[in-house]
Write an enzyme that holds these catalytic residues in place. Structure first.
Site, short mmCIF file in Angstrom:
data_model
loop_
_atom_site.label_atom_id
_atom_site.label_comp_id
_atom_site.label_asym_id
_atom_site.label_seq_id
_atom_site.Cartn_x
_atom_site.Cartn_y
_atom_site.Cartn_z
N ASP A 237 40.99 42.11 31.15
CA ASP A 237 42.16 41.27 30.89
C ASP A 237 42.63 41.52 29.46
OD1 ASP A 237 44.15 39.17 31.04
OD2 ASP A 237 42.93 38.24 32.60
N HIS A 275 52.22 40.04 41.98
CA HIS A 275 53.38 39.18 42.24
C HIS A 275 54.06 38.71 40.95
CE1 HIS A 275 51.37 34.89 42.11
NE2 HIS A 275 51.00 35.64 41.09
#
Length: 368
Positions: A237, A275
């Site tokens: 991340d 998304h």
């Protein structure tokens, strides 16, 4: 409206139903605000911790023992939540209520819905996600929709002066709120994946290494490693997110940028990542995934919404979640045909979709 008197009864009824629908939609925000109130007051925790329904006064006494909560407000909020089937209510008599024989009293109880709002337990809960999505910083971009339609742009940046990821990097409290919201949905999704998909499809059997792209504080990959100890787990991340991640057995944390490079592994896992981004940005990420996995036995797991016609269970919520992407990111929810085109452009010509008992589906994609 001037022709109302000339309408037949069926037309009048249809028009009245249309009016009622606009009233309903206008005040639909009250449903989420009432839910937020209940979660902040821990009313689901109070009701689920008891073996019997509670009166309004009993609930109020457990909300704050050092003050006197406004039971009139509480009654009105509970009335809407009962109407929305979040809680139950039954009316009974209370001979010792002080109001005379046969005085009525309303008792409130939990439901299967309110179970998902319990905070004080290790059970699966959507409470942190509810609090996140109804935070003022995440609600304000919704007021920018008309500007986005007219002129384009990023609704979140218009409202808050920075994109959501940059704001999280700058604001530790918001970063914690965001991480907590994502962590609770990850826990729910992982429970469905490991209990249903992992056990029945054997999709993770034989994997030697797995990188969780956008893995947050690492709980998801830690759950994988716990279930499949042979997997070398990599939590990947942004650096500011990794900085807050605790240690997990069998998991290494790597900070970086998925648009530049993804750590090498046999498989890549992405939950609610693609998304958030446009098609062009998704293709970049997918190509980096393609470069991170081996040619022969490599694959990726995409956990995201697949929009479907006639989706009675989650359909309305999934369509609404597509608008969340306008409010908070540059992304979108996609149909299967849209996913197929995206995967092909990213270097994954073969895929299969598996439904799991939660909001998302699993898309397995292969480089050959």
């Amino acid at each position: 409206m001037s022709t109302l008197n000339t309408m037949d009864e069926a037309s009048k009824l249809e028009l009245l139903q249309g009016q009622a629908e606009i009233w309903k939609q206008t005040f639909s925000f009250a449903n989420s605000m009432a839910l937020k109130c209940a979660v902040e007051l821990r009313i689901p925790d109070i009701l689920h911790s008891q073996n019997r329904p509670l009166s309004l006064d009993e609930i109020a006494s457990k909300i704050n023992k050092s003050s006197s909560p406004n039971t009139s407000y509480l009654h009105r909020i509970m009335r809407l939540l009962v109407h929305n089937k979040i809680f139950t209510s039954t009316t009974t008599t209370s001979p010792d209520s002080g109001a005379g024989d046969g005085a009525s009293i309303t008792l409130y109880g939990p439901t299967a819905a309110s179970r998902w709002l319990v905070r004080d337990s290790n059970e699966l809960s959507l409470a942190p996600f509810l609090l996140m999505e109804n935070h003022p910083l995440l609600l304000s971009p919704w007021h920018q929709f008309s500007a986005c339609v007219r002129d384009g742009g990023n609704a979140f940046e218009m409202a808050n002066g920075a994109e959501i990821w940059d704001l999280a990097a700058q604001n530790p409290k918001f970063n914690q709120l965001f991480n907590d919201g994502m962590a609770c949905t990850a826990k729910i999704t992982m429970h469905a994946i490991l209990s249903e998909f992992g056990s029945k499809n054997n999709g993770f059997e034989g994997l030697e290494s797995l990188v969780d792209v956008g893995g947050g504080i690492g709980q998801t990959i830690a759950d994988f490693v716990k279930k499949y100890p042979q997997i070398k787990g990599i939590n990947f991340d942004l650096p500011h997110v990794i900085a807050t991640a605790p240690e997990h057995p069998g998991v290494s944390h790597v900070g970086g940028d998925m648009f530049k490079e993804i750590p090498s592994a046999q498989a890549v896992f992405m939950k609610w990542i693609l998304h958030d981004w446009s098609d062009e940005e998704c293709v970049k990420i997918l190509k980096n995934c393609r470069n991170a996995i081996p040619e022969k036995n490599g694959k990726i797991f995409i956990v995201d919404v697949v929009l479907k016609p006639d989706d009675e269970l989650f359909g309305t919520s999934r369509l609404a979640f597509d608008l969340v992407m306008i409010a908070h990111t540059r992304g979108m929810e996609r149909t299967e045909s849209e996913w197929k085109k995206l995967l092909e452009k990213g270097g994954f010509p073969r895929y299969k979709i598996t439904d799991i008992p939660t909001f998302c589906s699993i898309i397995e994609a292969y480089p050959n």
